[in-house]
Design an enzyme around this catalytic site. Structure first.
Site, PDB file in Angstrom:
ATOM      1  N   HIS A  34     -24.470  11.068 -18.509  1.00  0.00           N
ATOM      2  CA  HIS A  34     -24.504  10.457 -17.169  1.00  0.00           C
ATOM      3  C   HIS A  34     -25.950  10.164 -16.753  1.00  0.00           C
ATOM      4  O   HIS A  34     -26.232   9.129 -16.154  1.00  0.00           O
ATOM      5  CB  HIS A  34     -23.906  11.402 -16.115  1.00  0.00           C
ATOM      6  N   LEU A  74     -21.821  16.480 -14.253  1.00  0.00           N
ATOM      7  CA  LEU A  74     -22.736  15.562 -14.933  1.00  0.00           C
ATOM      8  C   LEU A  74     -23.408  16.209 -16.152  1.00  0.00           C
ATOM      9  O   LEU A  74     -23.712  17.398 -16.151  1.00  0.00           O
ATOM     10  CB  LEU A  74     -23.810  15.096 -13.938  1.00  0.00           C
TER      11      LEU A  74
END
Ligand code: PAF
Length: 290
Positions: free
Chosen positions: A38, A34
């Site tokens: 995100h 991530l």
């Protein structure tokens, strides 16, 4: 505290019970590793639902045989820490075999949208994406799901699948998040060496240049594409997959930019394939900037 659900059965059971209790479920599907892009999807989702489910699953069905499925960056421990910081309620982490059995047979294939842009050099990609998102929606049963506009074609494909297959899930597109220097955030940026960074930045610079050319009256798509091609190929280690100015709904190339058009590009820098896009606005105030 973030709850980790590793099995399809438990996730389905939990989603059913949340729905039964009247909670509104949001889903942010990811392949992990991530980054701030995100996290921005999670924040948007969190504001619009009661329970946020983030899935972390590197989907083999969307990688071609020569692509980076095996080496795709993974770090579940760090992903879980970031999800906890963002106040994510559930992280769904299915194993590959739980979503694709050895004799798996069913795929979601769209007729037209995949035959443009990324779909030309990645022929299995959109079938893989549509299939896994369809499966995730059947498991997580979200009322809403958030996807980034960096993968513009993916967002169109998912919207279309949801419409065609009558999913009762609202799809929300989230603006591209960029590094300070303009590079669009991507898990694959981790592959870039410091020497490759200036070349990677030409994607963003190309979009800025194209917007300026349109703002100052240029309407000929071929002329803009030629200038952008020259800008990119002047950088070492670049290999253009496609440059396109096209209709934002159908993705069919346009010759003249008489109404807002999508400019999208995919370029390999060394071994790293990067994508980026922007809408080229034609004197319509309030259009999105790069
Ligand atoms: O955008 C991604 O990370 C993936 O394509 C998605 C939507 C999670 C499907 O695997």
């Amino acid at each position: 505290m973030v709850k980790i659900i590793p099995t399809v059965e438990k996730m389905q059971e939990h989603a059913e019970s949340l729905r039964g209790d009247g909670w509104r479920i949001a889903c942010v599907p990811t392949m992990g590793f991530l980054h701030d892009g995100h996290l921005s999807l999670m924040r948007i989702a969190k504001r619009r639902a009661d329970v946020l489910v983030v899935s972390v699953f590197v989907n083999p069905a969307q990688f071609g045989p020569e692509e980076d499925f095996e080496t795709y960056p993974r770090n579940l421990e760090r992903d879980l820490e970031l999800c906890a910081k963002e106040d994510v309620d559930i992280v769904f982490t299915p194993k590959t075999g739980a979503l694709y059995s050895d004799d798996y047979q069913s795929y979601v294939k769209l007729e037209h949208l995949p035959h443009h842009l990324c779909g030309l050099s990645r022929p299995v990609f959109f079938t893989g994406v549509a299939t896994v998102v369809c499966k995730l929606f059947n498991i997580v049963r979200p009322h809403i799901a958030v996807f980034g506009e960096k993968d513009y074609q993916q967002l169109l494909v998912i919207r279309r699948m949801v419409q065609d297959l009558n999913f009762n899930t609202e799809i929300i597109g989230a603006p591209i998040v960029r590094e300070k220097d303009g590079l669009a955030m991507s898990s694959r940026n981790a592959y870039l060496t410091p020497d490759q960074r200036p070349a990677a930045l030409t994607l963003y610079r190309s979009l800025v240049q194209a917007r300026k050319r349109v703002e100052t009256g240029e309407r000929d798509a071929a002329r803009i594409l030629k200038e952008v091609r020259d800008l990119i190929t002047a950088q070492p280690e670049t290999d253009i997959d496609y440059l396109s100015i096209c209709d934002p709904e159908t993705l069919i190339d346009v010759e003249r930019i008489d109404r807002p058009a999508l400019m999208a590009l995919a370029v390999k820098v060394g071994k790293t394939r990067l994508i980026d896009n922007t809408i080229l606005p034609v004197s319509s105030p309030g259009s999105r900037s790069v």
